[in-house]
Design a protein around this motif. Structure first.
Motif, mmCIF file in Angstrom:
data_model
loop_
_atom_site.group_PDB
_atom_site.id
_atom_site.type_symbol
_atom_site.label_atom_id
_atom_site.label_comp_id
_atom_site.label_asym_id
_atom_site.label_seq_id
_atom_site.Cartn_x
_atom_site.Cartn_y
_atom_site.Cartn_z
ATOM 1 N N HIS A 197 35.820 -74.175 73.774
ATOM 2 C CA HIS A 197 37.077 -74.840 73.451
ATOM 3 C C HIS A 197 38.214 -74.093 74.150
ATOM 4 C CE1 HIS A 197 34.673 -76.067 69.886
ATOM 5 N NE2 HIS A 197 35.399 -77.171 69.948
ATOM 6 N N PRO A 198 39.223 -74.799 74.625
ATOM 7 C CA PRO A 198 40.416 -74.104 75.127
ATOM 8 C C PRO A 198 41.090 -73.351 73.974
ATOM 9 C CG PRO A 198 40.373 -76.386 75.864
ATOM 10 C CD PRO A 198 39.297 -76.245 74.832
ATOM 11 N N ALA A 199 41.902 -72.386 74.315
ATOM 12 C CA ALA A 199 42.605 -71.590 73.299
ATOM 13 C C ALA A 199 43.346 -72.490 72.315
ATOM 14 C CB ALA A 199 43.589 -70.641 73.979
ATOM 15 N N ASN A 200 43.224 -72.173 71.044
ATOM 16 C CA ASN A 200 43.905 -72.866 69.941
ATOM 17 C C ASN A 200 43.489 -74.326 69.771
ATOM 18 O OD1 ASN A 200 45.469 -70.518 69.366
ATOM 19 N ND2 ASN A 200 46.765 -71.043 71.114
ATOM 20 N N MET A 201 42.347 -74.729 70.330
ATOM 21 C CA MET A 201 41.898 -76.115 70.171
ATOM 22 C C MET A 201 40.588 -76.224 69.400
ATOM 23 S SD MET A 201 43.009 -77.820 73.801
ATOM 24 C CE MET A 201 42.756 -79.504 73.280
ATOM 25 N N ALA A 202 40.010 -75.107 68.981
ATOM 26 C CA ALA A 202 38.781 -75.132 68.187
ATOM 27 C C ALA A 202 39.135 -75.397 66.728
ATOM 28 C CB ALA A 202 38.051 -73.802 68.309
ATOM 29 N N PRO A 203 38.205 -75.979 65.966
ATOM 30 C CA PRO A 203 38.486 -76.160 64.547
ATOM 31 C C PRO A 203 38.617 -74.797 63.859
ATOM 32 C CG PRO A 203 36.218 -76.800 65.057
ATOM 33 C CD PRO A 203 36.894 -76.484 66.345
ATOM 34 N N PRO A 204 39.358 -74.719 62.760
ATOM 35 C CA PRO A 204 39.508 -73.437 62.069
ATOM 36 C C PRO A 204 38.134 -72.844 61.732
ATOM 37 C CG PRO A 204 40.936 -75.105 61.104
ATOM 38 C CD PRO A 204 40.043 -75.804 62.090
ATOM 39 N N GLY A 205 37.891 -71.633 62.168
ATOM 40 C CA GLY A 205 36.609 -70.990 61.914
ATOM 41 C C GLY A 205 35.532 -71.373 62.912
ATOM 42 N N GLY A 206 35.819 -72.290 63.821
ATOM 43 C CA GLY A 206 34.829 -72.720 64.822
ATOM 44 C C GLY A 206 33.731 -73.573 64.209
ATOM 45 N N HIS A 207 32.698 -73.811 64.979
ATOM 46 C CA HIS A 207 31.539 -74.555 64.486
ATOM 47 C C HIS A 207 30.519 -73.556 63.986
ATOM 48 C CE1 HIS A 207 33.130 -78.262 66.057
ATOM 49 N NE2 HIS A 207 33.264 -77.720 67.259
ATOM 50 N N THR A 208 29.841 -73.875 62.896
ATOM 51 C CA THR A 208 28.893 -72.932 62.321
ATOM 52 C C THR A 208 27.699 -72.740 63.243
ATOM 53 O OG1 THR A 208 27.587 -74.573 61.130
ATOM 54 C CG2 THR A 208 29.516 -73.683 59.985
ATOM 55 N N GLN A 209 27.117 -71.561 63.161
ATOM 56 C CA GLN A 209 25.959 -71.225 63.977
ATOM 57 C C GLN A 209 24.818 -72.208 63.730
ATOM 58 O OE1 GLN A 209 24.133 -67.438 63.044
ATOM 59 N NE2 GLN A 209 23.669 -67.122 65.200
ATOM 60 N N GLU A 210 24.603 -72.581 62.470
ATOM 61 C CA GLU A 210 23.531 -73.518 62.142
ATOM 62 C C GLU A 210 23.761 -74.870 62.821
ATOM 63 O OE1 GLU A 210 21.319 -75.543 58.292
ATOM 64 O OE2 GLU A 210 22.874 -74.053 57.970
ATOM 65 N N THR A 211 25.001 -75.333 62.882
ATOM 66 C CA THR A 211 25.319 -76.596 63.544
ATOM 67 C C THR A 211 24.990 -76.512 65.030
ATOM 68 O OG1 THR A 211 27.058 -77.096 61.967
ATOM 69 C CG2 THR A 211 27.172 -78.227 64.080
ATOM 70 N N VAL A 212 25.388 -75.421 65.673
ATOM 71 C CA VAL A 212 25.115 -75.237 67.097
ATOM 72 C C VAL A 212 23.618 -75.231 67.337
ATOM 73 C CG1 VAL A 212 25.376 -73.659 69.053
ATOM 74 C CG2 VAL A 212 27.309 -74.080 67.523
ATOM 75 N N TRP A 213 22.857 -74.488 66.534
ATOM 76 C CA TRP A 213 21.402 -74.446 66.693
ATOM 77 C C TRP A 213 20.796 -75.830 66.501
ATOM 78 C CZ3 TRP A 213 19.865 -69.571 63.418
ATOM 79 C CH2 TRP A 213 20.269 -68.427 64.093
ATOM 80 N N HIS A 214 21.280 -76.563 65.505
ATOM 81 C CA HIS A 214 20.739 -77.882 65.184
ATOM 82 C C HIS A 214 20.899 -78.845 66.366
ATOM 83 C CE1 HIS A 214 19.739 -81.267 62.506
ATOM 84 N NE2 HIS A 214 20.637 -81.927 63.213
ATOM 85 N N ILE A 215 22.091 -78.923 66.917
ATOM 86 C CA ILE A 215 22.335 -79.837 68.036
ATOM 87 C C ILE A 215 21.564 -79.375 69.268
ATOM 88 C CG2 ILE A 215 24.090 -80.835 69.562
ATOM 89 C CD1 ILE A 215 24.130 -81.866 66.601
ATOM 90 N N ASN A 216 21.497 -78.060 69.504
ATOM 91 C CA ASN A 216 20.725 -77.555 70.639
ATOM 92 C C ASN A 216 19.252 -77.936 70.504
ATOM 93 O OD1 ASN A 216 23.055 -76.431 71.600
ATOM 94 N ND2 ASN A 216 22.521 -74.327 71.076
ATOM 95 N N ALA A 217 18.713 -77.833 69.288
ATOM 96 C CA ALA A 217 17.311 -78.194 69.062
ATOM 97 C C ALA A 217 17.092 -79.692 69.284
ATOM 98 C CB ALA A 217 16.886 -77.803 67.649
ATOM 99 N N LYS A 218 18.016 -80.517 68.795
ATOM 100 C CA LYS A 218 17.895 -81.955 69.010
ATOM 101 C C LYS A 218 17.930 -82.284 70.495
ATOM 102 C CE LYS A 218 20.035 -84.862 66.354
ATOM 103 N NZ LYS A 218 21.086 -85.531 65.575
#
Length: 143
Positions: free
Chosen positions: A74-95
């Motif tokens: 994400h560009p600076a100051n454009m990510a959701p507060p706290g970012g995306h959770t690690q589990e979410t990233v792993w889940h989409i990567n696995a899919k």
């Protein structure tokens, strides 16, 4: 941890999920933030951590052979507060790994360990310096 890196985006022109390893980094940079802005955050666009259809054009980061493997950010100051959770990233990567088929996933000989029932096994993938290696730290092996 490098398994947290954002490697899946969404292409607004083709309306498909894309992976950082699908094209050279320079092409992603042309399609991302500050240029054409057609490659956006998969999670934000699909309403994960942000309202649905939130358009956050991505930066393509990293360098082949560099300290950190290629990834989207994400560009600076454009990510959701706290970012995306690690589990979410792993889940989409696995899919994504499952969607592109077994040719893109490592063989069980390349895996460090496995566990689970005999018919379905969760497998930890090996770490690889290859820019086209699967990015999900997990894959399912069905026997």
């Amino acid at each position: 941890m490098q398994d947290d890196l954002l490697v899946v985006g969404f292409d607004l022109e083709t309306r498909t999920e894309v992976h950082i390893g699908d094209r050279p980094l320079e092409q992603w940079r042309t399609l991302g933030y500050g240029r054409r802005e057609t490659v956006v955050c998969f999670y934000c666009w699909h309403g994960i951590g942000a309202p649905a259809a939130t358009k956050v054009p991505l930066l393509a980061r990293g360098r082949i052979g560099g300290l950190v493997r290629p990834h989207f950010a994400h560009p600076a100051n454009m990510a959701p507060p706290g970012g995306h959770t690690q589990e979410t990233v792993w889940h989409i990567n696995a899919k994504h790994c499952l969607a592109v088929g077994p040719a893109a996933c490592p063989t069980s000989a390349e895996c460090g360990w496995s566990s689970g029932p005999s018919s379905v096994t969760a497998v930890r993938t090996s770490t690889s310096s290859s820019p086209t290696a699967p990015v999900s730290p997990w894959r399912l092996s069905v026997s």
